[in-house]
Design a protein around this motif. Structure first.
Motif, PDB file in Angstrom:
ATOM      1  N   THR A  31       1.086  -1.181   0.016  1.00  0.00           N
ATOM      2  CA  THR A  31      -0.001  -0.031  -0.054  1.00  0.00           C
ATOM      3  C   THR A  31       0.947   1.333   0.004  1.00  0.00           C
ATOM      4  O   THR A  31       1.909   1.174   0.387  1.00  0.00           O
ATOM      5  CB  THR A  31      -0.919   0.079   1.192  1.00  0.00           C
ATOM      6  OG1 THR A  31      -0.045   0.028   2.424  1.00  0.00           O
ATOM      7  CG2 THR A  31      -1.784  -1.169   1.214  1.00  0.00           C
ATOM      8  N   PRO A  32       0.391   2.315  -0.589  1.00  0.00           N
ATOM      9  CA  PRO A  32       1.284   3.821  -0.336  1.00  0.00           C
ATOM     10  C   PRO A  32       1.967   3.946   0.819  1.00  0.00           C
ATOM     11  O   PRO A  32       3.312   4.386   0.593  1.00  0.00           O
ATOM     12  CB  PRO A  32      -0.012   4.689  -0.827  1.00  0.00           C
ATOM     13  CG  PRO A  32      -0.927   4.001  -1.476  1.00  0.00           C
ATOM     14  CD  PRO A  32      -1.114   2.703  -0.864  1.00  0.00           C
ATOM     15  N   ARG A  33       1.590   3.794   1.704  1.00  0.00           N
ATOM     16  CA  ARG A  33       2.153   3.608   3.024  1.00  0.00           C
ATOM     17  C   ARG A  33       3.559   3.139   3.073  1.00  0.00           C
ATOM     18  O   ARG A  33       4.654   3.794   4.036  1.00  0.00           O
ATOM     19  CB  ARG A  33       1.329   3.239   4.231  1.00  0.00           C
ATOM     20  CG  ARG A  33       1.999   3.011   5.633  1.00  0.00           C
ATOM     21  CD  ARG A  33       1.057   2.359   6.455  1.00  0.00           C
ATOM     22  NE  ARG A  33       1.402   2.997   7.994  1.00  0.00           N
ATOM     23  CZ  ARG A  33       0.671   2.536   8.889  1.00  0.00           C
ATOM     24  NH1 ARG A  33      -0.417   1.972   9.045  1.00  0.00           N
ATOM     25  NH2 ARG A  33       1.175   3.006  10.151  1.00  0.00           N
ATOM     26  N   TRP A  35       5.304   2.676   0.281  1.00  0.00           N
ATOM     27  CA  TRP A  35       6.080   2.876  -0.898  1.00  0.00           C
ATOM     28  C   TRP A  35       7.557   3.311  -0.722  1.00  0.00           C
ATOM     29  O   TRP A  35       8.509   3.150  -1.504  1.00  0.00           O
ATOM     30  CB  TRP A  35       5.195   3.643  -1.918  1.00  0.00           C
ATOM     31  CG  TRP A  35       4.258   3.020  -2.569  1.00  0.00           C
ATOM     32  CD1 TRP A  35       3.756   1.802  -2.610  1.00  0.00           C
ATOM     33  CD2 TRP A  35       3.232   3.804  -3.342  1.00  0.00           C
ATOM     34  NE1 TRP A  35       2.684   1.495  -3.365  1.00  0.00           N
ATOM     35  CE2 TRP A  35       2.324   2.516  -3.907  1.00  0.00           C
ATOM     36  CE3 TRP A  35       3.022   5.147  -3.859  1.00  0.00           C
ATOM     37  CZ2 TRP A  35       1.080   3.068  -4.580  1.00  0.00           C
ATOM     38  CZ3 TRP A  35       1.993   5.285  -4.536  1.00  0.00           C
ATOM     39  CH2 TRP A  35       1.021   4.113  -4.936  1.00  0.00           C
ATOM     40  N   HIS A  72      -3.704   3.960  -6.251  1.00  0.00           N
ATOM     41  CA  HIS A  72      -3.436   4.652  -5.013  1.00  0.00           C
ATOM     42  C   HIS A  72      -3.116   6.178  -5.220  1.00  0.00           C
ATOM     43  O   HIS A  72      -3.288   6.977  -4.377  1.00  0.00           O
ATOM     44  CB  HIS A  72      -2.717   4.034  -4.111  1.00  0.00           C
ATOM     45  CG  HIS A  72      -3.134   2.627  -3.727  1.00  0.00           C
ATOM     46  ND1 HIS A  72      -4.313   2.617  -2.880  1.00  0.00           N
ATOM     47  CD2 HIS A  72      -2.865   1.571  -4.140  1.00  0.00           C
ATOM     48  CE1 HIS A  72      -4.369   1.097  -2.860  1.00  0.00           C
ATOM     49  NE2 HIS A  72      -3.518   0.496  -3.507  1.00  0.00           N
ATOM     50  N   TYR A  73      -2.611   6.356  -6.570  1.00  0.00           N
ATOM     51  CA  TYR A  73      -1.708   7.878  -6.559  1.00  0.00           C
ATOM     52  C   TYR A  73      -2.561   8.870  -6.453  1.00  0.00           C
ATOM     53  O   TYR A  73      -1.902  10.109  -5.745  1.00  0.00           O
ATOM     54  CB  TYR A  73      -1.017   7.609  -8.111  1.00  0.00           C
ATOM     55  CG  TYR A  73      -1.881   8.252  -9.194  1.00  0.00           C
ATOM     56  CD1 TYR A  73      -1.621   9.271  -9.543  1.00  0.00           C
ATOM     57  CD2 TYR A  73      -2.520   7.222  -9.908  1.00  0.00           C
ATOM     58  CE1 TYR A  73      -2.574   9.755 -10.667  1.00  0.00           C
ATOM     59  CE2 TYR A  73      -3.276   7.466 -11.082  1.00  0.00           C
ATOM     60  CZ  TYR A  73      -3.232   8.848 -11.274  1.00  0.00           C
ATOM     61  OH  TYR A  73      -3.957   9.365 -12.396  1.00  0.00           O
ATOM     62  N   VAL A  75      -4.726   9.841  -4.452  1.00  0.00           N
ATOM     63  CA  VAL A  75      -5.144  10.294  -3.230  1.00  0.00           C
ATOM     64  C   VAL A  75      -4.036  10.057  -2.188  1.00  0.00           C
ATOM     65  O   VAL A  75      -3.947  10.332  -1.085  1.00  0.00           O
ATOM     66  CB  VAL A  75      -6.313   9.441  -2.402  1.00  0.00           C
ATOM     67  CG1 VAL A  75      -7.569   9.851  -2.887  1.00  0.00           C
ATOM     68  CG2 VAL A  75      -5.899   7.925  -2.536  1.00  0.00           C
ATOM     69  N   ASN A  76      -2.695   9.924  -2.804  1.00  0.00           N
ATOM     70  CA  ASN A  76      -1.347   9.857  -1.992  1.00  0.00           C
ATOM     71  C   ASN A  76      -0.174  10.375  -2.885  1.00  0.00           C
ATOM     72  O   ASN A  76       0.538   9.733  -3.286  1.00  0.00           O
ATOM     73  CB  ASN A  76      -1.262   8.167  -1.893  1.00  0.00           C
ATOM     74  CG  ASN A  76      -2.160   7.402  -1.043  1.00  0.00           C
ATOM     75  OD1 ASN A  76      -2.218   7.446   0.236  1.00  0.00           O
ATOM     76  ND2 ASN A  76      -3.182   6.699  -1.684  1.00  0.00           N
ATOM     77  N   HIS A  78       2.157  12.614  -2.171  1.00  0.00           N
ATOM     78  CA  HIS A  78       3.399  12.298  -1.365  1.00  0.00           C
ATOM     79  C   HIS A  78       4.007  10.836  -1.752  1.00  0.00           C
ATOM     80  O   HIS A  78       5.046  11.134  -2.113  1.00  0.00           O
ATOM     81  CB  HIS A  78       3.236  12.465   0.103  1.00  0.00           C
ATOM     82  CG  HIS A  78       4.616  12.216   0.723  1.00  0.00           C
ATOM     83  ND1 HIS A  78       5.831  13.456   0.667  1.00  0.00           N
ATOM     84  CD2 HIS A  78       5.181  11.336   1.368  1.00  0.00           C
ATOM     85  CE1 HIS A  78       6.673  12.828   1.246  1.00  0.00           C
ATOM     86  NE2 HIS A  78       6.596  11.533   1.907  1.00  0.00           N
ATOM     87  N   GLU A  79       3.220   9.822  -1.392  1.00  0.00           N
ATOM     88  CA  GLU A  79       3.929   8.581  -1.653  1.00  0.00           C
ATOM     89  C   GLU A  79       3.884   8.319  -3.249  1.00  0.00           C
ATOM     90  O   GLU A  79       4.963   7.538  -3.432  1.00  0.00           O
ATOM     91  CB  GLU A  79       3.023   7.505  -1.045  1.00  0.00           C
ATOM     92  CG  GLU A  79       2.619   7.602   0.302  1.00  0.00           C
ATOM     93  CD  GLU A  79       2.058   8.564   1.101  1.00  0.00           C
ATOM     94  OE1 GLU A  79       1.439   9.429   0.066  1.00  0.00           O
ATOM     95  OE2 GLU A  79       2.023   8.815   2.265  1.00  0.00           O
ATOM     96  N   ASP A 118       2.627  18.867  -3.057  1.00  0.00           N
ATOM     97  CA  ASP A 118       3.368  17.852  -3.692  1.00  0.00           C
ATOM     98  C   ASP A 118       3.580  18.084  -5.218  1.00  0.00           C
ATOM     99  O   ASP A 118       4.291  17.428  -5.796  1.00  0.00           O
ATOM    100  CB  ASP A 118       3.230  16.273  -3.518  1.00  0.00           C
ATOM    101  CG  ASP A 118       3.509  15.925  -2.042  1.00  0.00           C
ATOM    102  OD1 ASP A 118       4.394  16.613  -1.506  1.00  0.00           O
ATOM    103  OD2 ASP A 118       2.788  15.275  -1.456  1.00  0.00           O
TER     104      ASP A 118
END
Length: 193
Positions: A31-33, A35, A72-73, A75-76, A78-79, A118
Motif C-alpha cells: 500500500t502507499p504507506r 512505498w 492509489h496515486y 489520493v497519495n 506524497h507517496e 506535492d
C-alpha cells in the motif's frame, strides 16, 4: 551521511542481508504507506558498492507495480512522488519503461491538483526518473524543467570525498561537508575594538 563513504563494507553487509525475493514480492503489492520503505535503503546503498537498488527495481514486475500505483496515486501524492524516486534507482531501460507507464498519471496530477503541496515535487521526481519524458511533460504542461536530484554515481566521487575529508582532517582545520564537496572553514580574524 557523507561519512558513510568510509563504511562501504558495512553498508554492503547491511544491504546484502535483505531477503531480496520476499521484499520484492511485498513491495509489488504494498500500500502507499510502504512505498517509501526501501528509499532509505537505496539511499544508503549509494555509499556501498552493492547493486542491490538497481537489481531490486529491475526485478520488480512492472505491470504489478504500475497497476498498484494506479489504484492509489491520486489520493497519495506524497507517496506517489516517493515511489518515483525509488524507481529511479533502476537501470536506464527500466526507468524508461516506468516513466512511459507513469507519464499519463503524472500529467493528470499536474493538471488536476494544481494547488496541492506535492505538485512540483511530483514533477521533479518524474524528471528524475526520466529526463527526456520529464522535459516532454514540462513542455506539454508549460512548467519549468526541475533540477535532477543528485546521487553518488561514480566511485571517483567517493574517492574525491574520502581524499577531501582526509586532507581536511590532516590539516587540523574545521571543514564543511555539503553533499560530496569538502571545504575548509576559514574564520575571519577578529578586529580589536
Amino acid at each position: 551521511m557523507t561519512e558513510l563513504i568510509f563504511f562501504e563494507k558495512e553498508v554492503n553487509q547491511i544491504v546484502n542481508s535483505i531477503d531480496f525475493n520476499r521484499v520484492k514480492k511485498d513491495f509489488e503489492e504494498a500500500t502507499p504507506r510502504y512505498w517509501g520503505s526501501l528509499l532509505s535503503i537505496s539511499m544508503l546503498n549509494q555509499y556501498g558498492t552493492s547493486t542491490f537498488s538497481k537489481d531490486f527495481v529491475d526485478a520488480l514486475n512492472l505491470n504489478k507495480v504500475v497497476s498498484n500505483i494506479e489504484k492509489h496515486y491520486e489520493v497519495n501524492l506524497h507517496e506517489f512522488r516517493v515511489i518515483m524516486y525509488q524507481l529511479s534507482y533502476g537501470s536506464d531501460s527500466t526507468k524508461k519503461e516506468y516513466a512511459k507507464a507513469l507519464q499519463p498519471m503524472v500529467e493528470q496530477v499536474m493538471q488536476r491538483f494544481t494547488e496541492k503541496e506535492d505538485h512540483e515535487d511530483i514533477l521533479q521526481a518524474f524528471y528524475n526518473l526520466d529526463n527526456e519524458l520529464g522535459k516532454e511533460s514540462c513542455k506539454k504542461l508549460n512548467k519549468a524543467v526541475p533540477n535532477t536530484r543528485k546521487k553518488i554515481k561514480k566511485p571517483s566521487d567517493k574517492k574525491k570525498s574520502k581524499l577531501g575529508i582526509a586532507a581536511a582532517e590532516k590539516s587540523g582545520e574545521d571543514y564543511v561537508m555539503i553533499e560530496n564537496l569538502i571545504s575548509l572553514k576559514k574564520e575571519e580574524p577578529k578586529q580589536e575594538a
